[in-house]
Design a protein around this motif. Structure first.
Motif, PDB file in Angstrom:
ATOM      1  N   LYS A 155      -0.955  11.915  10.206  1.00 57.60           N
ATOM      2  CA  LYS A 155      -1.349  10.722  10.967  1.00 57.60           C
ATOM      3  C   LYS A 155      -2.853  10.412  10.844  1.00 57.60           C
ATOM      4  N   SER A 156      -3.388  10.635   9.647  1.00 59.64           N
ATOM      5  CA  SER A 156      -4.804  10.325   9.409  1.00 59.64           C
ATOM      6  C   SER A 156      -4.947   9.302   8.278  1.00 59.64           C
ATOM      7  N   LEU A 157      -3.867   8.566   8.022  1.00 54.18           N
ATOM      8  CA  LEU A 157      -3.856   7.616   6.910  1.00 54.18           C
ATOM      9  C   LEU A 157      -4.860   6.484   7.118  1.00 54.18           C
ATOM     10  N   ARG A 158      -5.008   6.024   8.360  1.00 55.59           N
ATOM     11  CA  ARG A 158      -5.934   4.925   8.643  1.00 55.59           C
ATOM     12  C   ARG A 158      -7.381   5.331   8.341  1.00 55.59           C
ATOM     13  N   ALA A 159      -7.747   6.552   8.719  1.00 61.78           N
ATOM     14  CA  ALA A 159      -9.110   7.030   8.459  1.00 61.78           C
ATOM     15  C   ALA A 159      -9.364   7.120   6.956  1.00 61.78           C
ATOM     16  N   PHE A 160      -8.367   7.631   6.214  1.00 60.40           N
ATOM     17  CA  PHE A 160      -8.509   7.716   4.757  1.00 60.40           C
ATOM     18  C   PHE A 160      -8.621   6.317   4.154  1.00 60.40           C
ATOM     19  N   GLN A 161      -7.803   5.418   4.663  1.00 61.83           N
ATOM     20  CA  GLN A 161      -7.786   4.035   4.175  1.00 61.83           C
ATOM     21  C   GLN A 161      -9.163   3.378   4.335  1.00 61.83           C
ATOM     22  N   ASN A 162      -9.795   3.615   5.477  1.00 59.47           N
ATOM     23  CA  ASN A 162     -11.118   3.038   5.728  1.00 59.47           C
ATOM     24  C   ASN A 162     -12.149   3.546   4.731  1.00 59.47           C
ATOM     25  N   ARG A 163     -12.087   4.849   4.423  1.00 57.95           N
ATOM     26  CA  ARG A 163     -13.019   5.415   3.426  1.00 57.95           C
ATOM     27  C   ARG A 163     -12.717   4.866   2.038  1.00 57.95           C
ATOM     28  N   PHE A 164     -11.436   4.795   1.719  1.00 53.33           N
ATOM     29  CA  PHE A 164     -10.985   4.364   0.393  1.00 53.33           C
ATOM     30  C   PHE A 164     -11.445   2.945   0.090  1.00 53.33           C
ATOM     31  N   GLU A 165     -11.398   2.080   1.092  1.00 54.96           N
ATOM     32  CA  GLU A 165     -11.793   0.680   0.906  1.00 54.96           C
ATOM     33  C   GLU A 165     -13.296   0.513   0.692  1.00 54.96           C
ATOM     34  N   LYS A 166     -14.085   1.487   1.179  1.00 55.26           N
ATOM     35  CA  LYS A 166     -15.544   1.337   1.147  1.00 55.26           C
ATOM     36  C   LYS A 166     -16.189   1.824  -0.140  1.00 55.26           C
ATOM     37  N   TYR A 167     -15.465   2.585  -0.943  1.00 57.04           N
ATOM     38  CA  TYR A 167     -16.061   3.028  -2.213  1.00 57.04           C
ATOM     39  C   TYR A 167     -16.342   1.810  -3.093  1.00 57.04           C
ATOM     40  N   ASP A 168     -17.518   1.787  -3.708  1.00 55.43           N
ATOM     41  CA  ASP A 168     -17.827   0.702  -4.642  1.00 55.43           C
ATOM     42  C   ASP A 168     -16.970   0.816  -5.897  1.00 55.43           C
ATOM     43  N   LEU A 169     -16.647   2.066  -6.264  1.00 57.17           N
ATOM     44  CA  LEU A 169     -15.835   2.310  -7.454  1.00 57.17           C
ATOM     45  C   LEU A 169     -14.917   3.496  -7.215  1.00 57.17           C
ATOM     46  N   VAL A 170     -13.634   3.290  -7.434  1.00 56.80           N
ATOM     47  CA  VAL A 170     -12.656   4.386  -7.432  1.00 56.80           C
ATOM     48  C   VAL A 170     -12.133   4.534  -8.854  1.00 56.80           C
ATOM     49  N   ILE A 171     -12.129   5.767  -9.349  1.00 61.35           N
ATOM     50  CA  ILE A 171     -11.565   6.053 -10.671  1.00 61.35           C
ATOM     51  C   ILE A 171     -10.250   6.793 -10.458  1.00 61.35           C
ATOM     52  N   ALA A 172      -9.152   6.170 -10.878  1.00 57.28           N
ATOM     53  CA  ALA A 172      -7.823   6.776 -10.753  1.00 57.28           C
ATOM     54  C   ALA A 172      -7.337   7.134 -12.154  1.00 57.28           C
ATOM     55  N   ASP A 173      -7.453   8.390 -12.486  1.00 55.10           N
ATOM     56  CA  ASP A 173      -7.173   8.883 -13.833  1.00 55.10           C
ATOM     57  C   ASP A 173      -5.696   9.267 -13.971  1.00 55.10           C
ATOM     58  N   GLU A 174      -5.192   9.182 -15.193  1.00 55.92           N
ATOM     59  CA  GLU A 174      -3.870   9.710 -15.549  1.00 55.92           C
ATOM     60  C   GLU A 174      -2.694   8.960 -14.920  1.00 55.92           C
ATOM     61  N   MET A 175      -2.776   7.643 -14.886  1.00 58.16           N
ATOM     62  CA  MET A 175      -1.611   6.857 -14.467  1.00 58.16           C
ATOM     63  C   MET A 175      -0.550   6.951 -15.562  1.00 58.16           C
ATOM     64  N   GLY A 176       0.619   7.461 -15.208  1.00 56.80           N
ATOM     65  CA  GLY A 176       1.709   7.500 -16.179  1.00 56.80           C
ATOM     66  C   GLY A 176       2.052   8.875 -16.697  1.00 56.80           C
ATOM     67  N   TYR A 177       1.218   9.872 -16.382  1.00 49.38           N
ATOM     68  CA  TYR A 177       1.527  11.218 -16.865  1.00 49.38           C
ATOM     69  C   TYR A 177       2.671  11.834 -16.067  1.00 49.38           C
ATOM     70  N   ILE A 178       2.777  11.435 -14.791  1.00 51.12           N
ATOM     71  CA  ILE A 178       3.841  11.943 -13.924  1.00 51.12           C
ATOM     72  C   ILE A 178       4.431  10.761 -13.169  1.00 51.12           C
ATOM     73  N   SER A 179       5.764  10.674 -13.120  1.00 51.16           N
ATOM     74  CA  SER A 179       6.396   9.618 -12.325  1.00 51.16           C
ATOM     75  C   SER A 179       6.408  10.055 -10.860  1.00 51.16           C
ATOM     76  N   PHE A 180       6.626   9.105  -9.940  1.00 48.25           N
ATOM     77  CA  PHE A 180       6.622   9.484  -8.536  1.00 48.25           C
ATOM     78  C   PHE A 180       7.735   8.774  -7.774  1.00 48.25           C
ATOM     79  N   ASP A 181       8.007   9.286  -6.574  1.00 52.04           N
ATOM     80  CA  ASP A 181       9.118   8.762  -5.787  1.00 52.04           C
ATOM     81  C   ASP A 181       8.729   7.441  -5.117  1.00 52.04           C
ATOM     82  N   LYS A 182       9.687   6.871  -4.396  1.00 59.11           N
ATOM     83  CA  LYS A 182       9.478   5.551  -3.783  1.00 59.11           C
ATOM     84  C   LYS A 182       8.331   5.568  -2.776  1.00 59.11           C
ATOM     85  N   GLU A 183       8.248   6.624  -1.965  1.00 62.26           N
ATOM     86  CA  GLU A 183       7.170   6.712  -0.975  1.00 62.26           C
ATOM     87  C   GLU A 183       5.813   6.731  -1.665  1.00 62.26           C
TER      88      GLU A 183
END
Length: 258
Positions: A155-183
């Motif tokens: 139940k700390s998703l909102r706090a993480f979300q607030n930090r995530f939105e404030k980064y000037d740049l997020v680097i998300a590496d390795e999209m596609g190496y592993i598939s993931f579930d619906k959630e």
């Protein structure tokens, strides 16, 4: 008179402690001697001492930004062998290294075969952004999804979300190496969408967009994700000969000569 000078210096030391100005404390004696030799004015003496404090703070802030970015290793853009990058990356290099894409809130998609410099280029851009004062965070897509799931469970998703939105740049590496579930797919879609058009994200992927359905397993969400991420984005074709394979071959050749 000497006692008076000593008293003033002691007070400066104490004031610097109270005001948390460690570099003034560190460089005071050195600057006093240097200014005396030059017969510098009081204003020049003070300005040079304050400059040392400012420089030290800026260096510490830069170090902290790089540390908090959580890069897996340090790579600089200058370390890239530009002539060995795929042709499209060579063309885009000069433009991307200006970091104008961060000011504009635009994304970068580095898509192509493994070993062609995608992660190196993304880290290099991230390191340069840290040096220039931007807040950056590096993660892999699988780690990001795990983190989002953990935050939801705690139940700390909102706090993480607030930090995530404030980064000037997020680097998300390795999209596609592993598939993931619906959630996982929904959480990733939601959080990357929050940044779309506002803040920059660099995605590295080994899959063409036509194959993103393999990891999202939902055609509607796949289409929406591609639409959000690629809108006014810089898409760089990173297909080409593998850097790592070249280095391995060179290493093997060197071993034969030993």
């Amino acid at each position: 008179m000497s006692h008076l000078k000593s008293s003033w210096r002691e007070q400066v030391i104490e004031f610097s402690k109270d005001l948390k100005l460690p570099s003034i404390r560190k460089y005071l004696e050195e600057q006093v001697k240097e200014s005396a030799l030059k017969d510098a004015s009081y204003e020049e003496f003070l300005a040079l001492l304050l400059q040392k404090e400012t420089d030290a703070r800026q260096e510490t802030a830069k170090y902290n930004r790089i540390r908090r970015a959580e890069f897996p290793y340090k790579k600089h853009l200058e370390d890239l062998r530009i002539e060995e990058l795929p042709p499209d990356a060579q063309k885009g290099y000069k433009l991307l290294k200006t970091l104008d894409f961060i000011k504009e809130g635009k994304n970068i998609i580095l898509a192509g075969s493994p070993g062609t410099g995608k992660t190196h280029m993304s880290i290099g851009l991230g390191m340069k952004a840290c040096v220039e004062g931007y807040k950056v965070w590096f993660t892999t897509v699988p780690l990001l999804i795990n983190r989002l799931k953990e935050c939801r469970a705690e139940k700390s998703l909102r706090a993480f979300q607030n930090r995530f939105e404030k980064y000037d740049l997020v680097i998300a590496d390795e999209m596609g190496y592993i598939s993931f579930d619906k959630e996982g797919a929904e959480l990733l879609f939601t959080h990357l969408s929050l940044r779309a058009g506002q803040k920059s994200t660099i995605i590295t992927t080994n899959l063409s967009f036509e194959r993103w359905g393999e990891i999202f397993q939902d055609p509607v969400m796949t289409a929406a994700m591609i639409d959000r991420l690629t809108h006014q984005a810089y898409i760089v074709n990173m297909n080409g000969a593998s850097y790592r394979m070249k280095e391995t071959k060179q290493w093997l050749e060197q071993q034969k000569l030993v």
